[in-house]
Design a protein around this motif. Structure first.
Motif, PDB file in Angstrom:
ATOM      1  N   ASP A  76       0.772  -1.104   0.078  1.00 35.37           N
ATOM      2  CA  ASP A  76      -0.153  -0.028  -0.084  1.00 35.37           C
ATOM      3  C   ASP A  76       0.806   1.303  -0.068  1.00 35.37           C
ATOM      4  N   VAL A  77       1.967   1.332   0.517  1.00 31.83           N
ATOM      5  CA  VAL A  77       2.815   2.355   1.015  1.00 31.83           C
ATOM      6  C   VAL A  77       3.339   2.855  -0.484  1.00 31.83           C
ATOM      7  N   PRO A  78       3.617   4.183  -0.780  1.00 36.78           N
ATOM      8  CA  PRO A  78       4.120   4.817  -1.925  1.00 36.78           C
ATOM      9  C   PRO A  78       5.625   3.865  -2.176  1.00 36.78           C
ATOM     10  N   SER A  79       6.158   3.593  -3.492  1.00 35.40           N
ATOM     11  CA  SER A  79       7.140   2.803  -3.590  1.00 35.40           C
ATOM     12  C   SER A  79       8.559   3.346  -3.001  1.00 35.40           C
ATOM     13  N   GLU A  80       8.598   4.464  -2.962  1.00 33.56           N
ATOM     14  CA  GLU A  80       9.842   5.157  -2.303  1.00 33.56           C
ATOM     15  C   GLU A  80       9.908   5.122  -0.747  1.00 33.56           C
ATOM     16  N   LEU A  81       8.918   4.630  -0.287  1.00 35.67           N
ATOM     17  CA  LEU A  81       8.865   4.300   1.288  1.00 35.67           C
ATOM     18  C   LEU A  81       8.875   2.872   1.662  1.00 35.67           C
ATOM     19  N   ARG A  82       8.765   1.810   0.679  1.00 31.23           N
ATOM     20  CA  ARG A  82       8.960   0.437   0.793  1.00 31.23           C
ATOM     21  C   ARG A  82      10.130   0.041   1.483  1.00 31.23           C
ATOM     22  N   VAL A  83      11.249   0.857   1.229  1.00 37.36           N
ATOM     23  CA  VAL A  83      12.566   0.369   1.771  1.00 37.36           C
ATOM     24  C   VAL A  83      12.539   0.512   3.333  1.00 37.36           C
ATOM     25  N   PHE A  84      11.687   1.389   3.904  1.00 35.16           N
ATOM     26  CA  PHE A  84      11.661   1.605   5.199  1.00 35.16           C
ATOM     27  C   PHE A  84      10.752   0.468   5.866  1.00 35.16           C
ATOM     28  N   VAL A  85       9.989   0.162   5.269  1.00 37.39           N
ATOM     29  CA  VAL A  85       9.063  -1.061   5.646  1.00 37.39           C
ATOM     30  C   VAL A  85       9.764  -2.369   5.723  1.00 37.39           C
ATOM     31  N   MET A  86      10.769  -2.528   4.598  1.00 40.95           N
ATOM     32  CA  MET A  86      11.428  -3.650   4.435  1.00 40.95           C
ATOM     33  C   MET A  86      12.566  -3.783   5.487  1.00 40.95           C
ATOM     34  N   ASN A  87      13.154  -2.514   5.900  1.00 44.28           N
ATOM     35  CA  ASN A  87      14.263  -2.374   6.703  1.00 44.28           C
ATOM     36  C   ASN A  87      13.867  -2.771   8.112  1.00 44.28           C
ATOM     37  N   GLY A  88      12.482  -2.425   8.454  1.00 48.94           N
ATOM     38  CA  GLY A  88      11.890  -2.642   9.797  1.00 48.94           C
ATOM     39  C   GLY A  88      11.678  -4.074   9.889  1.00 48.94           C
ATOM     40  N   LEU A  89      11.317  -4.675   8.830  1.00 42.03           N
ATOM     41  CA  LEU A  89      11.079  -6.140   8.908  1.00 42.03           C
ATOM     42  C   LEU A  89      12.290  -7.047   9.146  1.00 42.03           C
ATOM     43  N   LEU A  90      13.339  -6.276   8.739  1.00 52.16           N
ATOM     44  CA  LEU A  90      14.855  -6.968   8.899  1.00 52.16           C
ATOM     45  C   LEU A  90      15.323  -7.015  10.148  1.00 52.16           C
ATOM     46  N   ARG A  91      14.933  -5.919  10.885  1.00 53.03           N
ATOM     47  CA  ARG A  91      15.359  -5.698  12.310  1.00 53.03           C
ATOM     48  C   ARG A  91      15.412  -6.639  13.329  1.00 53.03           C
ATOM     49  N   ALA A  92      14.145  -7.601  13.280  1.00 55.21           N
ATOM     50  CA  ALA A  92      14.196  -8.668  14.033  1.00 55.21           C
ATOM     51  C   ALA A  92      14.156  -9.834  13.264  1.00 55.21           C
ATOM     52  N   ASP A  93      15.036 -11.087  13.826  1.00 51.15           N
ATOM     53  CA  ASP A  93      14.798 -12.120  13.105  1.00 51.15           C
ATOM     54  C   ASP A  93      13.543 -12.983  12.518  1.00 51.15           C
ATOM     55  N   GLY A  94      12.466 -12.809  13.550  1.00 51.11           N
ATOM     56  CA  GLY A  94      11.279 -13.560  13.363  1.00 51.11           C
ATOM     57  C   GLY A  94      10.770 -12.535  12.432  1.00 51.11           C
ATOM     58  N   ASN A  95      10.805 -11.412  12.195  1.00 50.77           N
ATOM     59  CA  ASN A  95      10.095 -10.467  11.056  1.00 50.77           C
ATOM     60  C   ASN A  95      10.448 -10.816   9.748  1.00 50.77           C
ATOM     61  N   ARG A  96      11.646 -11.322   9.499  1.00 50.20           N
ATOM     62  CA  ARG A  96      12.193 -11.558   8.164  1.00 50.20           C
ATOM     63  C   ARG A  96      11.242 -12.561   7.485  1.00 50.20           C
ATOM     64  N   VAL A  97      10.458 -13.281   7.991  1.00 44.93           N
ATOM     65  CA  VAL A  97       9.741 -14.278   7.399  1.00 44.93           C
ATOM     66  C   VAL A  97       8.707 -13.612   6.657  1.00 44.93           C
ATOM     67  N   TYR A  98       7.943 -12.442   7.270  1.00 47.85           N
ATOM     68  CA  TYR A  98       7.081 -11.556   6.744  1.00 47.85           C
ATOM     69  C   TYR A  98       7.752 -10.895   5.424  1.00 47.85           C
ATOM     70  N   LEU A  99       8.795 -10.694   5.300  1.00 47.82           N
ATOM     71  CA  LEU A  99       9.474  -9.950   4.110  1.00 47.82           C
ATOM     72  C   LEU A  99       9.716 -11.058   3.101  1.00 47.82           C
ATOM     73  N   LEU A 100      10.043 -12.409   3.435  1.00 44.68           N
ATOM     74  CA  LEU A 100      10.113 -13.380   2.479  1.00 44.68           C
ATOM     75  C   LEU A 100       8.644 -13.644   1.970  1.00 44.68           C
ATOM     76  N   ASP A 101       7.700 -13.635   2.746  1.00 47.10           N
ATOM     77  CA  ASP A 101       6.390 -14.089   2.463  1.00 47.10           C
ATOM     78  C   ASP A 101       5.855 -12.763   1.346  1.00 47.10           C
ATOM     79  N   ALA A 102       6.301 -11.614   1.632  1.00 46.58           N
ATOM     80  CA  ALA A 102       5.788 -10.662   0.852  1.00 46.58           C
ATOM     81  C   ALA A 102       6.356 -10.638  -0.632  1.00 46.58           C
TER      82      ALA A 102
END
Length: 133
Positions: A76-102
């Protein structure tokens, strides 16, 4: 301080840069207290500075619901902000699964991953995560 930050985040007469800072600060509060504002401001219909503050704040919260909220904002977020969402998902090991799912769900293309995000997935301790990256 956290109560003041919550008030500043909601005050539309406050400069957007200050509201961004306030959203980052409220992530230090309990998830029950900060959840509603962070999720609401991460929505795509907000100003880019407020979205960024909210998604970065969500990335700071070690809670599965915060990771879920980040995951849901990816498409949903504008493409230029997706990197911030992805970086947030990278911060915690368990959250990386959400990025892989995406990535698997084509919410975000593997080709669009920044080198930093790609390296964060490749360097993951779990060999299953590394294989998917």
């Amino acid at each position: 301080m956290l109560d003041l930050a919550a008030k500043k985040a909601e005050d539309t007469s406050v400069r957007k840069g200050t509201r961004y800072d306030a959203l980052r600060l409220i992530s230090l509060n309990s998830w029950g207290t900060s959840k509603e504002a962070l999720v609401r401001y991460a929505a795509a219909d907000n100003d880019a500075a407020l979205i960024r503050g909210a998604v970065e704040g969500l990335g700071d919260v070690p809670h599965v619901e915060a990771a879920t909220a980040l995951h849901q904002t990816l498409s949903d977020v504008p493409s230029e902000l997706r990197v911030f969402v992805m970086n947030g998902l990278l911060r915690a090991d368990g959250n990386r699964v959400y990025l892989l799912d995406a990535i698997s769900a084509k919410m975000v293309s593997a080709e669009s991953l920044s080198q930093e995000v790609r390296q964060g997935l490749i360097s993951h301790a779990n060999p299953e995560v590394r294989k998917q990256a």
